[in-house]
Design a protein around this motif. Structure first.
Motif, PDB file in Angstrom:
ATOM      1  N   ARG A   4       0.838  -1.196   0.000  1.00 59.43           N
ATOM      2  CA  ARG A   4       0.000   0.000   0.000  1.00 59.43           C
ATOM      3  C   ARG A   4       0.872   1.245   0.000  1.00 59.43           C
ATOM      4  O   ARG A   4       1.873   1.325   0.716  1.00 59.43           O
ATOM      5  N   TYR A   5       0.453   2.228  -0.817  1.00 60.48           N
ATOM      6  CA  TYR A   5       1.162   3.491  -0.925  1.00 60.48           C
ATOM      7  C   TYR A   5       0.158   4.620  -0.690  1.00 60.48           C
ATOM      8  O   TYR A   5      -1.048   4.444  -0.854  1.00 60.48           O
ATOM      9  N   ALA A   6       0.651   5.778  -0.309  1.00 60.54           N
ATOM     10  CA  ALA A   6      -0.216   6.939  -0.105  1.00 60.54           C
ATOM     11  C   ALA A   6       0.392   8.151  -0.786  1.00 60.54           C
ATOM     12  O   ALA A   6       1.603   8.394  -0.689  1.00 60.54           O
ATOM     13  N   VAL A   7      -0.450   8.895  -1.485  1.00 61.08           N
ATOM     14  CA  VAL A   7      -0.056  10.167  -2.096  1.00 61.08           C
ATOM     15  C   VAL A   7      -0.903  11.261  -1.463  1.00 61.08           C
ATOM     16  O   VAL A   7      -2.136  11.219  -1.538  1.00 61.08           O
ATOM     17  N   ILE A   8      -0.242  12.218  -0.827  1.00 62.63           N
ATOM     18  CA  ILE A   8      -0.932  13.327  -0.164  1.00 62.63           C
ATOM     19  C   ILE A   8      -0.726  14.583  -0.994  1.00 62.63           C
ATOM     20  O   ILE A   8       0.423  14.984  -1.258  1.00 62.63           O
ATOM     21  N   LEU A   9      -1.813  15.197  -1.418  1.00 59.90           N
ATOM     22  CA  LEU A   9      -1.745  16.371  -2.283  1.00 59.90           C
ATOM     23  C   LEU A   9      -1.693  17.630  -1.419  1.00 59.90           C
ATOM     24  O   LEU A   9      -2.659  17.976  -0.743  1.00 59.90           O
ATOM     25  N   ALA A  10      -0.549  18.318  -1.446  1.00 59.02           N
ATOM     26  CA  ALA A  10      -0.350  19.459  -0.547  1.00 59.02           C
ATOM     27  C   ALA A  10       0.391  20.592  -1.237  1.00 59.02           C
ATOM     28  O   ALA A  10       1.174  21.313  -0.613  1.00 59.02           O
ATOM     29  N   ALA A  11       0.129  20.778  -2.532  1.00 57.81           N
ATOM     30  CA  ALA A  11       0.905  21.758  -3.295  1.00 57.81           C
ATOM     31  C   ALA A  11       0.205  23.105  -3.452  1.00 57.81           C
ATOM     32  O   ALA A  11       0.849  24.090  -3.802  1.00 57.81           O
ATOM     33  N   GLY A  12      -1.089  23.168  -3.202  1.00 56.78           N
ATOM     34  CA  GLY A  12      -1.835  24.393  -3.482  1.00 56.78           C
ATOM     35  C   GLY A  12      -1.544  25.513  -2.494  1.00 56.78           C
ATOM     36  O   GLY A  12      -1.284  25.281  -1.310  1.00 56.78           O
ATOM     37  N   GLN A  13      -1.610  26.731  -2.976  1.00 53.35           N
ATOM     38  CA  GLN A  13      -1.385  27.889  -2.115  1.00 53.35           C
ATOM     39  C   GLN A  13      -2.616  28.208  -1.287  1.00 53.35           C
ATOM     40  O   GLN A  13      -2.502  28.646  -0.152  1.00 53.35           O
ATOM     41  N   GLY A  14      -3.796  27.973  -1.853  1.00 52.19           N
ATOM     42  CA  GLY A  14      -5.026  28.244  -1.115  1.00 52.19           C
ATOM     43  C   GLY A  14      -5.380  29.717  -1.106  1.00 52.19           C
ATOM     44  O   GLY A  14      -5.439  30.345  -0.050  1.00 52.19           O
ATOM     45  N   THR A  15      -5.629  30.271  -2.289  1.00 49.82           N
ATOM     46  CA  THR A  15      -5.873  31.714  -2.383  1.00 49.82           C
ATOM     47  C   THR A  15      -7.119  32.143  -1.621  1.00 49.82           C
ATOM     48  O   THR A  15      -7.192  33.277  -1.135  1.00 49.82           O
ATOM     49  N   GLY A  78      -3.511  20.974 -11.779  1.00 48.04           N
ATOM     50  CA  GLY A  78      -4.618  20.062 -11.497  1.00 48.04           C
ATOM     51  C   GLY A  78      -4.205  18.868 -10.653  1.00 48.04           C
ATOM     52  O   GLY A  78      -3.020  18.569 -10.472  1.00 48.04           O
ATOM     53  N   THR A  79      -5.219  18.161 -10.145  1.00 48.00           N
ATOM     54  CA  THR A  79      -4.977  17.051  -9.222  1.00 48.00           C
ATOM     55  C   THR A  79      -4.314  15.855  -9.902  1.00 48.00           C
ATOM     56  O   THR A  79      -3.467  15.190  -9.304  1.00 48.00           O
ATOM     57  N   ALA A  80      -4.696  15.566 -11.145  1.00 47.13           N
ATOM     58  CA  ALA A  80      -4.046  14.459 -11.852  1.00 47.13           C
ATOM     59  C   ALA A  80      -2.579  14.781 -12.111  1.00 47.13           C
ATOM     60  O   ALA A  80      -1.697  13.925 -11.964  1.00 47.13           O
ATOM     61  N   HIS A  81      -2.315  16.026 -12.469  1.00 46.28           N
ATOM     62  CA  HIS A  81      -0.935  16.461 -12.688  1.00 46.28           C
ATOM     63  C   HIS A  81      -0.125  16.339 -11.392  1.00 46.28           C
ATOM     64  O   HIS A  81       1.052  15.949 -11.418  1.00 46.28           O
ATOM     65  N   ALA A  82      -0.766  16.634 -10.256  1.00 47.75           N
ATOM     66  CA  ALA A  82      -0.082  16.526  -8.961  1.00 47.75           C
ATOM     67  C   ALA A  82       0.317  15.084  -8.688  1.00 47.75           C
ATOM     68  O   ALA A  82       1.462  14.807  -8.286  1.00 47.75           O
ATOM     69  N   VAL A  83      -0.601  14.149  -8.910  1.00 53.06           N
ATOM     70  CA  VAL A  83      -0.294  12.740  -8.654  1.00 53.06           C
ATOM     71  C   VAL A  83       0.815  12.265  -9.596  1.00 53.06           C
ATOM     72  O   VAL A  83       1.670  11.449  -9.204  1.00 53.06           O
ATOM     73  N   MET A  84       0.832  12.778 -10.806  1.00 55.16           N
ATOM     74  CA  MET A  84       1.865  12.378 -11.767  1.00 55.16           C
ATOM     75  C   MET A  84       3.276  12.693 -11.264  1.00 55.16           C
ATOM     76  O   MET A  84       4.248  12.036 -11.651  1.00 55.16           O
ATOM     77  N   GLN A  85       3.412  13.679 -10.379  1.00 53.13           N
ATOM     78  CA  GLN A  85       4.734  14.053  -9.868  1.00 53.13           C
ATOM     79  C   GLN A  85       5.325  12.963  -8.968  1.00 53.13           C
ATOM     80  O   GLN A  85       6.531  12.947  -8.712  1.00 53.13           O
ATOM     81  N   ALA A  86       4.451  12.054  -8.499  1.00 52.48           N
ATOM     82  CA  ALA A  86       4.927  10.938  -7.670  1.00 52.48           C
ATOM     83  C   ALA A  86       5.385   9.753  -8.500  1.00 52.48           C
ATOM     84  O   ALA A  86       5.844   8.741  -7.949  1.00 52.48           O
ATOM     85  N   ALA A  87       5.281   9.842  -9.828  1.00 52.78           N
ATOM     86  CA  ALA A  87       5.618   8.724 -10.707  1.00 52.78           C
ATOM     87  C   ALA A  87       7.041   8.209 -10.512  1.00 52.78           C
ATOM     88  O   ALA A  87       7.259   6.992 -10.489  1.00 52.78           O
ATOM     89  N   PRO A  88       8.048   9.081 -10.364  1.00 49.81           N
ATOM     90  CA  PRO A  88       9.415   8.546 -10.199  1.00 49.81           C
ATOM     91  C   PRO A  88       9.556   7.604  -8.996  1.00 49.81           C
ATOM     92  O   PRO A  88      10.435   6.744  -8.988  1.00 49.81           O
ATOM     93  N   MET A  89       8.699   7.747  -8.001  1.00 47.32           N
ATOM     94  CA  MET A  89       8.788   6.916  -6.800  1.00 47.32           C
ATOM     95  C   MET A  89       7.830   5.727  -6.825  1.00 47.32           C
ATOM     96  O   MET A  89       8.104   4.702  -6.206  1.00 47.32           O
TER      97      MET A  89
END
Length: 456
Positions: A4-15, A78-89
Motif C-alpha cells: 500500500r502506498y499513499a499520495v498526499i496532495l499538498a501543493a496548493g497555495q489556497g488563495t 490540477g490534481t491528476a498532474h499533482a499525482v503524476m509528480q509521484a511517478a518517479p517513486m
C-alpha cells in the motif's frame, strides 16, 4: 499482503484563505492540517508515503520531516498532474495507492482502512470515498449501477434533474490499483476550461476500459470536509475539538464545558482529571491522573504528574511534578522543573528554574535561572536578580532555606542549606548554611520631622 502506498496532495497555495501561510499549514486544534493527514495515514500500514508539495514546499517539509517522501509540483496544473509528480517513486509498483488531499484533516484512519478493505475485496481498479450530503449542491454525484459499483460521476453543473436528487457525493479521496493509476494518468487530457488535468478523469478512463470502480460511503459527512477558506477552517476546528474532547471523556476525564475547552490532538490526560472551562492544552502535553486544570489556564508541551492543580495560570515546555499547586495567575516559563508538592502562588513567575520537593513561592515573586532545593520558603516579593544587561547568572538556594519578604538575590549567588535571609535584604554575596543574612540599611527615625516640615 498487498503493498500500500499513499499520495498526499499538498501543493496548493489556497488563495481563498487570503493568507501569507500556505493552506495546508493552517492549524486545526494546534496542528497543521497536512500533519493531521500524515498522522492518520501513518497509523496504517503503508509501504511509502509521498507528499506532493509546491507552494511553501520547504515549510511543509520542515513540519513533516522524514515521515514522508516528497514530490515537487512546480506548476499547479490540477490534481491528476499533482499525482503524476509521484511517478518517479511509485510508477510500475504493484499494490494499492491511496490519494488524499492535505486539506482534509478530519478523515480518520478507520475510514481510510475501510476504504482500502472494500477496494481489495471488490477487486476494483479504483474506489471512491463518498458521503451522504443533506445539501449536495456543488458536489459531484455518484451514480451507481445495478451491481452497486460506480456507474459514473456527474458534476453538479452537468447533472440532470434526476441526478441532482442524488445525495451521495464524491469527497475527492480515492484508492487505485497503482499500476492502473499511472497508466491512466498518461491518458488524462487538459481539454477543459481551466486547462488542467483532473484526477476524476482517471476514473472515467478506467471505466471505459471495463474496469470495476467501487465506492465506500462514510457515515460521517463532517469527516470529509475539505478546508478551502477560513469558514471551513473554523468548522474543522469545531469538529476536531468535539472529537478530541469526546475521546478524553470516554477515557475517564471530566471536561466541565466541552464547548469552551481546547485540547490538542497529541495531548494525553489521565483518568479522573477535571478540566475546567477556558482551558487550552497545546502540543504534546502529558497530564496525570486526579489533576485539576483551569479554569482559564494555558498549558503547552508540559509533563504534569498526578494530583496536581493549575488554576488561572500559564505553563510552557516544563516538567511539573505530583501534588503541585500552581496559581492563580502564575506563569511557568520554558525549561522549568517543578518538583513534587511545590506551591507556586498568585503572580509568581518561574523561568528556567528547578524547585525541589515541598518548596514554596506563594506570591509576587520572580524566580529565574535558579536552582531551588527542597523545603525552601520564598517570601512575598522574592526576586532572583539574574540579568546584568548582558549575561544571565545562576542563583542556588539550597534545602531548607527561608527567604524573607521583599528580598533580592543578586546572581551569581548561593544561599546555603537551612540559611535565613532577612526580609528586605539585597544579597550580593554567598550566605553560609545555617546563617542569618541581613543586607539592608539600618532604620533611622527622625523625631518630630512632620512638625518641622510644616513649620518651614
Amino acid at each position: 499482503m498487498i503493498n500500500r502506498y499513499a499520495v498526499i496532495l499538498a501543493a496548493g497555495q489556497g488563495t481563498r484563505m487570503k493568507s501569507k501561510l500556505y493552506k495546508v499549514l493552517h492549524p486545526v486544534c494546534g496542528k497543521p492540517m497536512v500533519q493531521h493527514v500524515v498522522d492518520h495515514v501513518s497509523a496504517l500500514d503503508f509501504e511509502e508515503i509521498v507528499t506532493v508539495v509546491g507552494h511553501g514546499a520547504e515549510m511543509v517539509k520542515q513540519h513533516l520531516g522524514d515521515r514522508s517522501h516528497y514530490a515537487l509540483q512546480e506548476e499547479q496544473l490540477g490534481t491528476a498532474h499533482a499525482v503524476m509528480q509521484a511517478a518517479p517513486m511509485l510508477e510500475g509498483k504493484k499494490g494499492v495507492t491511496l490519494v488524499i488531499c492535505g486539506d482534509t484533516p478530519l478523515i480518520t484512519p478507520e475510514t481510510m482502512q475501510k476504504l482500502l478493505d472494500l477496494h481489495e475485496e471488490t477487486g476494483a481498479k479504483a474506489t471512491i470515498l463518498t458521503a451522504y450530503a443533506e445539501d449536495p449542491t456543488g458536489y459531484g454525484r455518484i451514480i451507481r449501477n445495478q451491481e452497486g459499483h460506480v456507474g459514473k460521476i456527474v458534476e453538479h453543473k452537468d447533472a440532470n434533474e434526476q441526478e441532482r436528487k442524488v445525495t451521495e457525493i464524491n469527497t475527492g479521496t480515492y484508492c487505485f490499483d497503482n499500476e492502473a493509476l499511472f497508466a491512466a494518468l498518461n491518458n488524462v487530457s487538459n481539454d477543459n476550461v481551466q486547462g488542467e488535468y483532473y484526477l476524476p478523469d482517471v476514473v472515467e478512463i478506467l471505466k471505459e476500459r471495463g474496469d470495476i470502480v467501487s465506492a465506500f460511503q462514510t457515515l460521517d459527512f463532517d469527516e470529509t470536509l475539505g478546508v478551502n477558506d477560513r469558514v471551513a477552517l473554523s468548522q474543522a476546528e469545531i469538529t476536531m475539538k468535539k472529537r478530541i474532547n469526546k475521546k478524553h471523556m470516554i477515557n475517564g476525564v471530566s471536561i466541565i464545558d466541552p464547548n469552551n475547552t481546547y485540547i490538542s490532538a497529541d495531548a494525553e490526560i489521565g483518568r479522573d482529571t477535571v478540566i475546567h472551562p477556558g482551558t487550552v492544552i497545546l502540543g504534546a502535553t502529558r497530564i496525570g491522573e486526579d489533576c485539576e486544570i483551569g479554569p482559564n489556564t494555558e498549558i503547552s508541551d508540559c509533563q504534569i504528574g498526578n494530583k496536581t492543580s493549575i488554576r488561572h495560570s500559564v505553563a510552557h515546555n516544563s516538567e511539573i511534578g505530583q501534588e503541585v499547586n500552581i496559581g492563580p495567575f502564575a506563569h511557568v516559563r520554558p525549561n522549568s522543573v517543578i518538583g513534587d508538592e511545590v506551591k507556586l502562588g498568585n503572580f509568581v513567575e518561574v523561568k528556567k528554574a528547578t524547585f525541589g520537593k515541598g518548596s514554596k513561592a506563594s506570591h509576587l515573586s520572580y524566580i529565574g535561572d535558579a536552582e531551588v532545593g527542597a523545603d525552601v520558603n520564598l517570601g512575598c516579593g522574592s526576586i532572583t536578580v539574574n540579568y546584568d544587561g548582558k549575561k544571565k547568572y545562576l542563583t542556588k538556594i539550597e534545602d531548607g532555606v527561608f527567604v524573607g519578604c521583599n528580598s533580592n538575590l543578586v546572581a551569581p549567588v548561593t544561599i546555603g542549606k537551612n540559611a535565613y535571609v532577612a526580609a528586605g535584604s539585597t544579597i550580593t554575596e554567598d550566605v553560609p548554611g545555617e546563617a542569618l543574612s541581613i543586607a539592608r540599611a539600618r532604620q533611622v527615625n527622625k523625631e518630630n520631622y512632620v512638625e518641622k516640615l510644616h513649620n518651614k
